[in-house]
Design a protein around this motif. Structure first.
Motif: not given
Length: 120
Positions: A60-66, A71-77, A107-109
């Motif tokens: 589960x923690x691995x899925x959260x990390x993925x 999301x970090x990539x989406x925020x950056x781009x 930025x999870x709304x």
């Protein structure tokens, strides 16, 4: 692992102009239990689903990390004001709550839980 389940359904805007909605699957891992709602959702969102392959044994923690990395990539781009929504169904509800705890500051709304399996 994160992909659009349908072709874009909005001719006047590009997907990046729309809020991002990530659908997190139930225990089946496909995210297609909400498929009947995908056409309507894709009119208003850049709709993505998260796939957990049948033979995947990522903890589960691995899925959260993925998902956090995605999301970090989406925020950056993405534009700075682009909303990001997460919808978790059943097992995906647990995943959505853990993801919100791990990266809500990014930025999870909104987090939407559908029949969450939070009693386990």
């Amino acid at each position: 692992r994160v992909f659009p389940p349908l072709p874009p359904n909005h001719l006047e805007r590009t997907p990046a102009d729309l809020p991002l909605l990530i659908v997190l699957p139930g225990i089946d891992g496909t995210g297609y239990t909400a498929a009947a709602q995908f056409p309507g959702l894709s009119e208003r969102f850049d709709l993505k689903t998260f796939l957990i392959p049948v033979n995947d044994r990522t903890p589960l923690d691995g899925l959260v990390q993925i998902l956090r990395e995605y999301i970090e990539s989406e925020v950056a781009h993405s534009p700075e004001d682009r909303p990001i929504y997460v919808m978790g169904e059943s097992f995906g509800g647990i995943l959505a709550l853990l993801l919100a705890d791990a990266c809500g500051h990014l930025c999870l709304n909104r987090v939407c839980l559908v029949n969450p399996a939070t009693s386990f």
